[in-house]
Design a protein around this motif. Structure first.
Motif, PDB file in Angstrom:
ATOM      1  N   ALA A   1      61.824 -29.283  10.883  1.00 21.40           N
ATOM      2  CA  ALA A   1      61.990 -28.098  10.012  1.00 21.40           C
ATOM      3  C   ALA A   1      61.745 -28.476   8.547  1.00 21.40           C
ATOM      4  CB  ALA A   1      63.380 -27.511  10.191  1.00 21.40           C
TER       5      ALA A   1
ATOM      6  N   ALA B   1      63.338 -33.556  14.799  1.00 27.18           N
ATOM      7  CA  ALA B   1      63.180 -32.178  14.306  1.00 27.18           C
ATOM      8  C   ALA B   1      62.489 -32.113  12.949  1.00 27.18           C
ATOM      9  CB  ALA B   1      64.539 -31.507  14.218  1.00 27.18           C
TER      10      ALA B   1
ATOM     11  N   PHE C   1      50.806 -25.560  19.529  1.00 24.62           N
ATOM     12  CA  PHE C   1      51.944 -26.478  19.572  1.00 24.62           C
ATOM     13  C   PHE C   1      52.883 -26.084  20.701  1.00 24.62           C
ATOM     14  CE2 PHE C   1      56.545 -26.794  18.581  1.00 24.62           C
ATOM     15  CZ  PHE C   1      56.694 -28.146  18.850  1.00 24.62           C
TER      16      PHE C   1
ATOM     17  N   PHE D   1      58.145 -40.305  20.460  1.00 25.93           N
ATOM     18  CA  PHE D   1      59.582 -40.013  20.394  1.00 25.93           C
ATOM     19  C   PHE D   1      60.384 -41.313  20.490  1.00 25.93           C
ATOM     20  CE2 PHE D   1      57.269 -36.494  22.429  1.00 25.93           C
ATOM     21  CZ  PHE D   1      57.340 -35.601  21.373  1.00 25.93           C
TER      22      PHE D   1
ATOM     23  N   VAL E   1      66.259 -32.882  18.235  1.00 27.20           N
ATOM     24  CA  VAL E   1      64.825 -32.724  18.489  1.00 27.20           C
ATOM     25  C   VAL E   1      64.330 -31.378  17.972  1.00 27.20           C
ATOM     26  CG1 VAL E   1      63.209 -32.225  20.392  1.00 27.20           C
ATOM     27  CG2 VAL E   1      64.578 -34.318  20.429  1.00 27.20           C
ATOM     28  N   HIS E   2      65.133 -30.345  18.131  1.00 24.84           N
ATOM     29  CA  HIS E   2      64.726 -28.953  17.889  1.00 24.84           C
ATOM     30  C   HIS E   2      65.022 -28.547  16.442  1.00 24.84           C
ATOM     31  CE1 HIS E   2      65.140 -24.543  18.125  1.00 24.84           C
ATOM     32  NE2 HIS E   2      64.523 -24.568  19.287  1.00 24.84           N
TER      33      HIS E   2
ATOM     34  N   TYR F   1      62.907 -30.013  26.500  1.00 24.45           N
ATOM     35  CA  TYR F   1      62.798 -31.175  25.617  1.00 24.45           C
ATOM     36  C   TYR F   1      63.589 -32.394  26.124  1.00 24.45           C
ATOM     37  CZ  TYR F   1      60.596 -28.383  21.850  1.00 24.45           C
ATOM     38  OH  TYR F   1      59.741 -27.612  21.082  1.00 24.45           O
TER      39      TYR F   1
ATOM     40  N   PHE G   1      59.139 -36.675  10.734  1.00 19.78           N
ATOM     41  CA  PHE G   1      58.029 -35.974  10.083  1.00 19.78           C
ATOM     42  C   PHE G   1      58.551 -34.625   9.611  1.00 19.78           C
ATOM     43  CE2 PHE G   1      58.362 -35.153  14.560  1.00 19.78           C
ATOM     44  CZ  PHE G   1      58.478 -33.785  14.603  1.00 19.78           C
TER      45      PHE G   1
HETATM   46  C1  BEZ Z   1      60.909 -29.319  16.461  1.00 21.25           C
HETATM   47  O1  BEZ Z   1      61.573 -28.390  16.959  1.00 21.25           O
HETATM   48  O2  BEZ Z   1      60.992 -29.596  15.249  1.00 21.25           O
HETATM   49  C2  BEZ Z   1      60.003 -30.121  17.321  1.00 21.25           C
HETATM   50  C3  BEZ Z   1      60.239 -30.201  18.681  1.00 21.25           C
HETATM   51  C4  BEZ Z   1      59.405 -30.954  19.475  1.00 21.25           C
HETATM   52  C5  BEZ Z   1      58.338 -31.633  18.924  1.00 21.25           C
HETATM   53  C6  BEZ Z   1      58.094 -31.527  17.563  1.00 21.25           C
HETATM   54  C7  BEZ Z   1      58.914 -30.763  16.757  1.00 21.25           C
END
Ligand code: BEZ
Length: 402
Positions: free
Chosen positions: A140, A138, A237, A315, A113-114, A52, A157
């Motif tokens: 979640a 991220a 994804f 991004f 990001v994660h 990433y 999002f």
């Molecule tokens: C995520 O881990 O939430 C994510 C990572 C990369 C792109 C989109 C979502």
């Protein structure tokens, strides 16, 4: 700005110098006597290495572009960036978060990001009641559902939001049986879950959910399994380096022309040029598309290209909008970073009418209410095909805010 190998001298710093000089004459009276007002500390916990890395860099660049446009000052205070490489590693997230929050006492925490890293960060920051955390990627779901918190906001999002519209696209394209494939962690499960929910509600069936450990890219056995299952379509994804590999391997396995590949836009976003002809024709849904016909998007893309010599992507937009949120919030409290509750109130009411992605507003659960576009890839670029979901809000189940 602290010295960092990530942010070498560039046109940006020239821009910054010029902006700071111009703004110095406009400082609020209460700062005028002091030699230099205290900097606003912005902590960045983003991936600068691993699969990433390109996402973390684009977010950082987008954020810095926005603050350069604001003259590198927030309500008259200069800005100090402190960047830490998250390595997209959830086990390291608590230590990295405390480093920025406790040791460096950042005023804003921007990251990650994660999704797994975000869940760890947000729980620490929410329990402390500060600082303000703005998530520039991220997705979640829980962060703006059952774990929502007064001081945690998202500029990107929810995972559900990015998958849900694509379920209808696949059904409308006449597919009845699909296979999903993704990394096994919150983002993969939730994005695929959103798409599958919508697809099944419209009469479709998911034959199999294939899960690969994050961040593995050994796709061959899974591609053989997909060939054997022979679904109507595949919903996938992956993002960053993993997405480059997956899309190329899918085409090399001879699947591209037999079984159409769909995804949230992350599957090709920022990497379509590297994927080459393998990406051509992939249809996806996302809250951004390169050629959105808006003055704000054209201005942003030109400024980003000029500053960094690369094309912008979603991004970079999310980083840029994170910057706008910080600019708006700091103006609302006249630069008083100690007024965390007032900053949170300002962010709760945020409306970004001039975002490159189109206008969006913050929901009561602190997640963007925004439009999702249907796009495809043609010769390395994303093309707008239509609106997939207008002003889509996450259901925010379990969030008591608002
Ligand atoms: C995520 O881990 O939430 C994510 C990572 C990369 C792109 C989109 C979502």
């Amino acid at each position: 700005m602290r010295a960092s190998p990530l942010f070498g001298p560039s046109r940006r710093q020239v821009l910054r110098g010029a902006g700071a000089a111009a703004v110095a004459t406009l400082l609020p009276r209460r700062f005028a006597a002091a030699a230099r007002p205290a900097p606003v500390r912005i902590g960045l916990l983003l991936p600068y290495s691993g699969t990433y890395a390109m996402l973390g860099t684009a977010i950082t660049d987008g954020l810095k572009l926005r603050l350069a446009e604001a003259g590198e000052t927030l309500a008259g205070r200069p800005v100090d960036y402190i960047a830490v490489d998250s390595e997209a590693s959830p086990p390291q997230a608590p230590q990295n978060t405390r480093k920025l929050v406790v040791r460096d006492r950042v005023d804003f925490l921007v990251g990650p990001v994660h999704s797994g890293v975000a869940l760890a960060m947000a729980q620490i920051v929410a329990a402390r009641g500060g600082p303000i955390m703005i998530i520039p990627n991220a997705g979640a779901n829980a962060l703006t559902r059952e774990l929502c918190a007064r001081n945690v906001f998202r500029a990107s999002f929810s995972n559900w939001q990015t998958g849900y519209p694509c379920g209808k696209v696949m059904a409308d394209d006449g597919h009845r049986r699909i296979v999903t494939i993704t990394w096994r962690y919150a983002a993969g499960d939730e994005i695929m879950g959103g798409g599958a929910e919508h697809f099944e509600a419209l009469g479709g069936r998911v034959d199999k959910h294939i899960r690969v450990p994050f961040p593995d890219v050994s796709f061959q056995p899974h591609l053989s399994e997909i060939a054997a299952l022979a679904p109507d379509a595949v919903f996938a994804f992956f993002s960053g380096g993993g997405a480059v590999q997956f899309v190329r391997d899918y085409a090399a396995a001879g699947l591209k022309d037999r079984i159409p590949l769909y995804g949230p836009g992350f599957l090709t976003e920022g990497v379509a040029a590297a994927q080459g002809a393998a990406a051509d024709g992939i249809r996806s849904t996302l809250h951004y598309v390169d050629d959105l016909d808006l003055p704000a998007n054209r201005r942003f893309r030109d400024a980003y290209r000029l500053a960094y010599g690369r094309e912008a992507d979603v991004f970079a937009v999310q980083g840029y909008d994170t910057g706008t949120l910080i600019v708006q919030a700091m103006a609302a409290v006249d630069g008083d970073t100690a007024a965390v509750a007032d900053i949170a109130r300002a962010l709760e009411g945020a409306r970004l009418d001039d975002s490159p992605r189109g206008p969006w507003r913050m929901s009561p659960a602190h997640n963007p209410v925004q439009t999702f576009y249907l796009r495809d890839v043609q010769e390395g670029r994303h093309r707008f095909l239509g609106i997939a979901a207008e002003a889509l809000a996450d259901p925010a189940i379990g969030c008591a805010l608002g």
